[in-house]
Every structure is written in structure tokens, then in C-alpha cells.
Scaffold this motif. Sequence first.
Motif, PDB file in Angstrom:
ATOM      1  N   ARG A  42      -1.986  -1.286  -3.768  1.00 41.70           N
ATOM      2  CA  ARG A  42      -2.888  -0.141  -3.714  1.00 41.70           C
ATOM      3  C   ARG A  42      -2.052   1.123  -3.688  1.00 41.70           C
ATOM      4  NH1 ARG A  42      -6.978  -3.784  -4.038  1.00 41.70           N
ATOM      5  NH2 ARG A  42      -7.641  -4.705  -2.105  1.00 41.70           N
ATOM      6  N   VAL A  43      -2.402   2.086  -4.511  1.00 35.93           N
ATOM      7  CA  VAL A  43      -1.777   3.394  -4.491  1.00 35.93           C
ATOM      8  C   VAL A  43      -2.867   4.393  -4.130  1.00 35.93           C
ATOM      9  CG1 VAL A  43      -0.550   5.162  -5.807  1.00 35.93           C
ATOM     10  CG2 VAL A  43      -0.066   2.737  -6.224  1.00 35.93           C
ATOM     11  N   ILE A  44      -2.622   5.162  -3.093  1.00 38.46           N
ATOM     12  CA  ILE A  44      -3.646   6.056  -2.560  1.00 38.46           C
ATOM     13  C   ILE A  44      -3.103   7.481  -2.456  1.00 38.46           C
ATOM     14  CG2 ILE A  44      -5.159   6.533  -0.601  1.00 38.46           C
ATOM     15  CD1 ILE A  44      -4.798   3.577   0.165  1.00 38.46           C
ATOM     16  N   ILE A  45      -3.901   8.419  -2.923  1.00 40.84           N
ATOM     17  CA  ILE A  45      -3.583   9.838  -2.715  1.00 40.84           C
ATOM     18  C   ILE A  45      -4.405  10.301  -1.530  1.00 40.84           C
ATOM     19  CG2 ILE A  45      -3.840  12.142  -3.608  1.00 40.84           C
ATOM     20  CD1 ILE A  45      -3.147  11.207  -6.283  1.00 40.84           C
ATOM     21  N   ILE A  90       0.889  -1.160   0.000  1.00 39.90           N
ATOM     22  CA  ILE A  90       0.000   0.000   0.000  1.00 39.90           C
ATOM     23  C   ILE A  90       0.927   1.209   0.000  1.00 39.90           C
ATOM     24  CG2 ILE A  90      -1.709   1.333   1.274  1.00 39.90           C
ATOM     25  CD1 ILE A  90      -2.729  -1.279   2.483  1.00 39.90           C
ATOM     26  N   THR A  91       0.770   2.050  -0.995  1.00 41.50           N
ATOM     27  CA  THR A  91       1.637   3.210  -1.153  1.00 41.50           C
ATOM     28  C   THR A  91       0.780   4.458  -1.152  1.00 41.50           C
ATOM     29  OG1 THR A  91       3.124   1.892  -2.530  1.00 41.50           O
ATOM     30  CG2 THR A  91       3.372   4.286  -2.642  1.00 41.50           C
ATOM     31  N   GLY A  92       1.166   5.445  -0.363  1.00 40.99           N
ATOM     32  CA  GLY A  92       0.454   6.714  -0.320  1.00 40.99           C
ATOM     33  C   GLY A  92       1.269   7.799  -0.985  1.00 40.99           C
ATOM     34  N   ASP A  98      -7.715   7.795  -6.080  1.00 37.86           N
ATOM     35  CA  ASP A  98      -7.412   9.229  -6.118  1.00 37.86           C
ATOM     36  C   ASP A  98      -8.374   9.935  -5.171  1.00 37.86           C
ATOM     37  OD1 ASP A  98      -6.674  11.811  -6.683  1.00 37.86           O
ATOM     38  OD2 ASP A  98      -6.997  11.665  -8.844  1.00 37.86           O
ATOM     39  N   GLU A  99      -7.864  10.341  -4.032  1.00 33.51           N
ATOM     40  CA  GLU A  99      -8.643  11.003  -2.986  1.00 33.51           C
ATOM     41  C   GLU A  99      -9.944  10.254  -2.693  1.00 33.51           C
ATOM     42  OE1 GLU A  99      -8.793  15.276  -3.038  1.00 33.51           O
ATOM     43  OE2 GLU A  99      -7.112  15.375  -4.433  1.00 33.51           O
ATOM     44  N   ILE A 159       1.713  11.819  -1.126  1.00 32.17           N
ATOM     45  CA  ILE A 159       1.385  13.016  -0.351  1.00 32.17           C
ATOM     46  C   ILE A 159       1.956  14.224  -1.075  1.00 32.17           C
ATOM     47  CG2 ILE A 159       1.707  14.204   1.854  1.00 32.17           C
ATOM     48  CD1 ILE A 159       2.046  11.408   3.123  1.00 32.17           C
ATOM     49  N   TYR A 185     -10.589   3.161   5.826  1.00 32.27           N
ATOM     50  CA  TYR A 185      -9.176   2.800   6.018  1.00 32.27           C
ATOM     51  C   TYR A 185      -9.044   1.489   6.790  1.00 32.27           C
ATOM     52  CZ  TYR A 185      -7.626   7.167   3.984  1.00 32.27           C
ATOM     53  OH  TYR A 185      -7.386   8.203   3.109  1.00 32.27           O
ATOM     54  N   LYS A 243      -0.137  14.729  -8.405  1.00 34.51           N
ATOM     55  CA  LYS A 243      -0.507  13.391  -7.931  1.00 34.51           C
ATOM     56  C   LYS A 243      -1.557  12.748  -8.835  1.00 34.51           C
ATOM     57  CE  LYS A 243      -1.894  14.923  -3.959  1.00 34.51           C
ATOM     58  NZ  LYS A 243      -1.791  16.364  -4.190  1.00 34.51           N
TER      59      LYS A 243
END
Length: 188
Positions: free
Chosen positions: A185-188, A31-33, A153-154, A35, A168, A42
Amino acid sequence: MSIIECNGLTKVFGSTKALNHFSCKIEENTITGLIGRNGAGKSTLLKIIAGYMRQTSGEIQVFSENPFNNLFVSANLIFVHEQLTLPTALNLQEILEAMGKFYKNWDRELAQRLFEYFSFHPSQYYNGLSKGMRSTFNSILGLAARTPLTLFDEPTTGMDAAVRKDFYRALLKDYMRIPGQLFSRVII
């Protein structure tokens, strides 16, 4: 193994550089965020990863392939964002059923459990949902699709604090539930 590799990625819109020589590697089963401030690039990065747009320069590989207009990449990821377009003629339950036919690893039980937990009604229509409920429904789609790569994306835009916390929690619980399963998972 890297699921995403960016080297010197640049995206220019007119005189604006949305991305400027961006490089990264994102491994499988993480899981990558991301910021950054508004306007930092982003969302542009996620659109390039998803194959929605082409970079101006630099290199990108998703599943070791160029993602732009790539059917293999498209079939192995889901991009959950605020402008997600869903069929207006289908109610929410019908959308879940259609998603199950489209995504080969669709987790029907997870989708139904989250659908009920967040108090959706099967006969509701997507266009009739509030902004926060749309974000919640979109997040259910992203989690249940079980694609090798999920881009959010957000995802919590419009959600109240309690629902955001529950999202979450569901994300982490799902991630820890299946050891060795290759979901990123890639999350902004």
C-alpha cells in the motif's frame, strides 16, 4: 523484491517541475507513506506509478515493467483517489458486486463488513454521498480489491476524525491479518 523502482524520475508541466530526479524503491508487503507539502509532486508520482501518465525523463518499473498504458500493471493495482469515477447507474451494493467481478482477489466479506460498519445503505448511490462518505467508500474498494499494489491518494479527505481513525485501524488490521500475503500500500 521491489514492487516499484524509480530512478531519476522527472515530470515537467510547462515550466514547472512536478518531480525532479526522484528515486526510490518500494518493497513488496509494505505500507509506505509519502509526506510532502501541497504541490510537491506526490499525486503526480502516484499517477505515473499507476500508468495514467508518462514521466518526462528517468526510469520507473512497477512489477518490473513500465507502467504507462500497461495492462498487466493496471490489472494488478488499484488507484484510489478523489476523482475516482464509478458508474452512476449502479447503487453502492451493485458497485461492490461489479468490483468483485473485476478484481480476482476481491474480498467480499471484508467489503461487506466495512460497508456495514461505516453505515452505508445498499440502495444509496455514489453521487448522493457526501465528500467524506465518498472517501470512505473509495477506501473500502481499495482495501477489498486485494491487489498486489494499492495506491491511496489522500484517502481520508473529508472524513471526520473518528472515521479517519477507523480507516487507519482497518488498514493496519487488514495488513496484519494475512501474514505472508503480498499486498503493498502506498498512501499520501
